[in-house]
Design a protein around this motif. Structure first.
Motif, PDB file in Angstrom:
ATOM      1  N   SER A  42      36.273  56.785  59.663  1.00  0.00           N
ATOM      2  CA  SER A  42      36.959  57.432  60.773  1.00  0.00           C
ATOM      3  C   SER A  42      35.946  57.846  61.819  1.00  0.00           C
ATOM      4  O   SER A  42      34.738  57.885  61.569  1.00  0.00           O
ATOM      5  N   GLY A  43      36.456  58.166  62.997  1.00  0.00           N
ATOM      6  CA  GLY A  43      35.598  58.691  64.042  1.00  0.00           C
ATOM      7  C   GLY A  43      35.261  60.149  63.802  1.00  0.00           C
ATOM      8  O   GLY A  43      35.779  60.799  62.881  1.00  0.00           O
ATOM      9  N   HIS A  44      34.366  60.671  64.612  1.00  0.00           N
ATOM     10  CA  HIS A  44      33.927  62.065  64.497  1.00  0.00           C
ATOM     11  C   HIS A  44      35.137  62.996  64.503  1.00  0.00           C
ATOM     12  O   HIS A  44      36.008  62.899  65.380  1.00  0.00           O
ATOM     13  N   GLN A  45      35.210  63.880  63.494  1.00  0.00           N
ATOM     14  CA  GLN A  45      36.287  64.848  63.338  1.00  0.00           C
ATOM     15  C   GLN A  45      37.661  64.163  63.247  1.00  0.00           C
ATOM     16  O   GLN A  45      38.678  64.735  63.618  1.00  0.00           O
ATOM     17  N   GLY A  46      37.657  62.943  62.752  1.00  0.00           N
ATOM     18  CA  GLY A  46      38.914  62.224  62.569  1.00  0.00           C
ATOM     19  C   GLY A  46      39.451  61.561  63.817  1.00  0.00           C
ATOM     20  O   GLY A  46      40.584  61.060  63.819  1.00  0.00           O
ATOM     21  N   GLY A  47      38.652  61.514  64.873  1.00  0.00           N
ATOM     22  CA  GLY A  47      39.127  60.986  66.144  1.00  0.00           C
ATOM     23  C   GLY A  47      38.883  59.499  66.313  1.00  0.00           C
ATOM     24  O   GLY A  47      38.710  58.754  65.350  1.00  0.00           O
ATOM     25  N   PHE A  48      38.815  59.067  67.586  1.00  0.00           N
ATOM     26  CA  PHE A  48      38.835  57.653  67.918  1.00  0.00           C
ATOM     27  C   PHE A  48      37.558  57.142  68.564  1.00  0.00           C
ATOM     28  O   PHE A  48      37.454  55.964  68.864  1.00  0.00           O
ATOM     29  N   GLY A  49      36.615  58.000  68.804  1.00  0.00           N
ATOM     30  CA  GLY A  49      35.436  57.590  69.546  1.00  0.00           C
ATOM     31  C   GLY A  49      34.490  56.728  68.729  1.00  0.00           C
ATOM     32  O   GLY A  49      34.688  56.469  67.537  1.00  0.00           O
ATOM     33  N   LEU A  50      33.411  56.288  69.385  1.00  0.00           N
ATOM     34  CA  LEU A  50      32.425  55.434  68.737  1.00  0.00           C
ATOM     35  C   LEU A  50      31.501  56.210  67.791  1.00  0.00           C
ATOM     36  O   LEU A  50      30.867  55.612  66.924  1.00  0.00           O
ATOM     37  N   ARG A  51      31.430  57.516  67.937  1.00  0.00           N
ATOM     38  CA  ARG A  51      30.613  58.332  67.036  1.00  0.00           C
ATOM     39  C   ARG A  51      31.294  58.410  65.676  1.00  0.00           C
ATOM     40  O   ARG A  51      32.450  58.838  65.573  1.00  0.00           O
ATOM     41  N   PRO A  52      30.638  58.024  64.594  1.00  0.00           N
ATOM     42  CA  PRO A  52      31.298  58.010  63.281  1.00  0.00           C
ATOM     43  C   PRO A  52      31.474  59.403  62.695  1.00  0.00           C
ATOM     44  O   PRO A  52      30.694  60.318  62.967  1.00  0.00           O
ATOM     45  N   GLY A  53      32.512  59.541  61.889  1.00  0.00           N
ATOM     46  CA  GLY A  53      32.730  60.768  61.129  1.00  0.00           C
ATOM     47  C   GLY A  53      32.259  60.554  59.709  1.00  0.00           C
ATOM     48  O   GLY A  53      33.018  60.088  58.865  1.00  0.00           O
ATOM     49  N   TRP A  54      31.013  60.889  59.432  1.00  0.00           N
ATOM     50  CA  TRP A  54      30.420  60.580  58.134  1.00  0.00           C
ATOM     51  C   TRP A  54      31.107  61.290  56.980  1.00  0.00           C
ATOM     52  O   TRP A  54      31.001  60.856  55.829  1.00  0.00           O
ATOM     53  N   ASP A  55      31.768  62.399  57.263  1.00  0.00           N
ATOM     54  CA  ASP A  55      32.350  63.214  56.189  1.00  0.00           C
ATOM     55  C   ASP A  55      33.818  62.903  55.918  1.00  0.00           C
ATOM     56  O   ASP A  55      34.475  63.628  55.164  1.00  0.00           O
ATOM     57  N   ARG A  56      34.360  61.825  56.490  1.00  0.00           N
ATOM     58  CA  ARG A  56      35.769  61.505  56.309  1.00  0.00           C
ATOM     59  C   ARG A  56      35.955  60.057  55.869  1.00  0.00           C
ATOM     60  O   ARG A  56      35.259  59.164  56.339  1.00  0.00           O
ATOM     61  N   LEU A  57      36.906  59.872  54.986  1.00  0.00           N
ATOM     62  CA  LEU A  57      37.220  58.534  54.491  1.00  0.00           C
ATOM     63  C   LEU A  57      38.714  58.466  54.181  1.00  0.00           C
ATOM     64  O   LEU A  57      39.342  59.476  53.849  1.00  0.00           O
ATOM     65  N   ALA A  58      39.254  57.266  54.304  1.00  0.00           N
ATOM     66  CA  ALA A  58      40.672  57.039  53.996  1.00  0.00           C
ATOM     67  C   ALA A  58      40.796  55.784  53.151  1.00  0.00           C
ATOM     68  O   ALA A  58      39.912  54.924  53.159  1.00  0.00           O
ATOM     69  N   GLN A  59      41.887  55.696  52.429  1.00  0.00           N
ATOM     70  CA  GLN A  59      42.226  54.425  51.811  1.00  0.00           C
ATOM     71  C   GLN A  59      43.712  54.175  51.987  1.00  0.00           C
ATOM     72  O   GLN A  59      44.541  55.070  51.804  1.00  0.00           O
ATOM     73  N   LEU A  60      44.013  52.971  52.400  1.00  0.00           N
ATOM     74  CA  LEU A  60      45.388  52.524  52.580  1.00  0.00           C
ATOM     75  C   LEU A  60      45.689  51.526  51.477  1.00  0.00           C
ATOM     76  O   LEU A  60      45.004  50.506  51.350  1.00  0.00           O
ATOM     77  N   CYS A  61      46.702  51.825  50.668  1.00  0.00           N
ATOM     78  CA  CYS A  61      47.021  51.044  49.476  1.00  0.00           C
ATOM     79  C   CYS A  61      48.452  50.541  49.559  1.00  0.00           C
ATOM     80  O   CYS A  61      49.374  51.324  49.836  1.00  0.00           O
ATOM     81  N   VAL A  62      48.638  49.264  49.311  1.00  0.00           N
ATOM     82  CA  VAL A  62      49.960  48.641  49.355  1.00  0.00           C
ATOM     83  C   VAL A  62      50.371  48.294  47.929  1.00  0.00           C
ATOM     84  O   VAL A  62      49.669  47.560  47.231  1.00  0.00           O
ATOM     85  N   PHE A  63      51.536  48.815  47.517  1.00  0.00           N
ATOM     86  CA  PHE A  63      52.017  48.650  46.150  1.00  0.00           C
ATOM     87  C   PHE A  63      53.296  47.814  46.116  1.00  0.00           C
ATOM     88  O   PHE A  63      54.025  47.716  47.110  1.00  0.00           O
ATOM     89  N   ALA A  64      53.574  47.287  44.924  1.00  0.00           N
ATOM     90  CA  ALA A  64      54.781  46.479  44.734  1.00  0.00           C
ATOM     91  C   ALA A  64      56.040  47.329  44.817  1.00  0.00           C
ATOM     92  O   ALA A  64      57.076  46.853  45.298  1.00  0.00           O
ATOM     93  N   ASP A  65      55.981  48.584  44.321  1.00  0.00           N
ATOM     94  CA  ASP A  65      57.175  49.433  44.379  1.00  0.00           C
ATOM     95  C   ASP A  65      56.773  50.903  44.304  1.00  0.00           C
ATOM     96  O   ASP A  65      55.603  51.258  44.100  1.00  0.00           O
ATOM     97  N   VAL A  66      57.769  51.765  44.455  1.00  0.00           N
ATOM     98  CA  VAL A  66      57.540  53.206  44.521  1.00  0.00           C
ATOM     99  C   VAL A  66      56.987  53.740  43.203  1.00  0.00           C
ATOM    100  O   VAL A  66      56.052  54.554  43.190  1.00  0.00           O
ATOM    101  N   ASP A  67      57.563  53.316  42.086  1.00  0.00           N
ATOM    102  CA  ASP A  67      57.139  53.848  40.795  1.00  0.00           C
ATOM    103  C   ASP A  67      55.666  53.572  40.522  1.00  0.00           C
ATOM    104  O   ASP A  67      54.932  54.446  40.020  1.00  0.00           O
TER     105      ASP A  67
END
Length: 224
Positions: A42-67
């Protein structure tokens, strides 16, 4: 079914978080029902700029179903490690009612016939052609400023799979009307018109979700 996880690391875990980002591209999916996953910075403080946010990470996971998605939330050892090391941690359960495009050749399937009552979310991501990067980023600040001030926007974060060229925006809105009011006006609409006319992207994805469940506080993840 999609799960988005957001983690803001404790100071002592920032270096560990960077190893998670580096290993993300090499990790094979083995949890039952997990179709594909992206580890995102992510960007700095979770934003959109070119400066990286070293302390933030996300993961987007796609599953077959809700369960299977909920089983992963409850039982995955890797996710538990993220939670232990995070100062702020949250997850959002998302079901798509509109989806087009691909991410690394993979789709996100529509699982709802229409938006459900309650908050909705939008994911926009793109692989930017190297020769178009300067033009793309020139449109970014006005669009981001408009997003930050858009009525009905509860959360807006910048995510990235790779610096400069593989970018994503995720946002949560009070309603479909609020989300579309931003998407179809002002700086954002102008940026989209340029992107299509001048072929900025080699691959793109646009998905609209209903937020069907959540845990933790996303506002703490975005907090300064």
């Amino acid at each position: 079914m999609v799960i988005l996880v957001l983690a803001r690391w404790r100071t002592s875990s920032v270096a560990w978080g960077l190893t998670q980002l580096a290993a993300g591209a090499l990790r094979r999916e083995s949890f039952p029902g997990l179709r594909w996953r992206k580890i995102l910075g992510s960007g700095h403080q979770g934003g959109f700029g070119l400066r990286p946010g070293w302390d933030r990470l996300a993961q987007l996971c796609v599953f077959a179903d809700v369960d299977q998605a909920r089983h992963w939330l409850a039982e995955d050892a890797g996710l538990a490690a993220w939670k232990r090391r995070a100062e702020a941690f949250c997850w959002l359960e998302l079901q798509a009612w509109s989806s087009r495009g691909l991410w690394s050749g993979q789709p996100i399937a529509v699982t709802l016939p229409a938006a459900q009552p309650g908050p909705v979310a939008a994911l926009t991501r793109a692989s930017i052609r190297p020769g178009k990067a300067r033009a793309f980023w020139s449109h970014s600040p006005p669009s981001e400023d408009a997003l930050a001030q858009a009525p009905g926007c509860q959360l807006a974060i910048g995510l990235g799979e790779a610096p400069l060229l593989r970018q994503a925006t995720f946002s949560v809105w009070d309603s479909v009307a609020a989300m579309e009011g931003y998407a179809r006006s002002g700086a954002h609409l102008e940026a989209i018109r340029h992107a299509y006319r001048d072929q900025y992207f080699s691959e793109s994805m646009f998905v609209r979700f209903s937020l069907t469940d959540q845990g933790g506080d996303w506002r703490a993840w975005r907090a300064h």
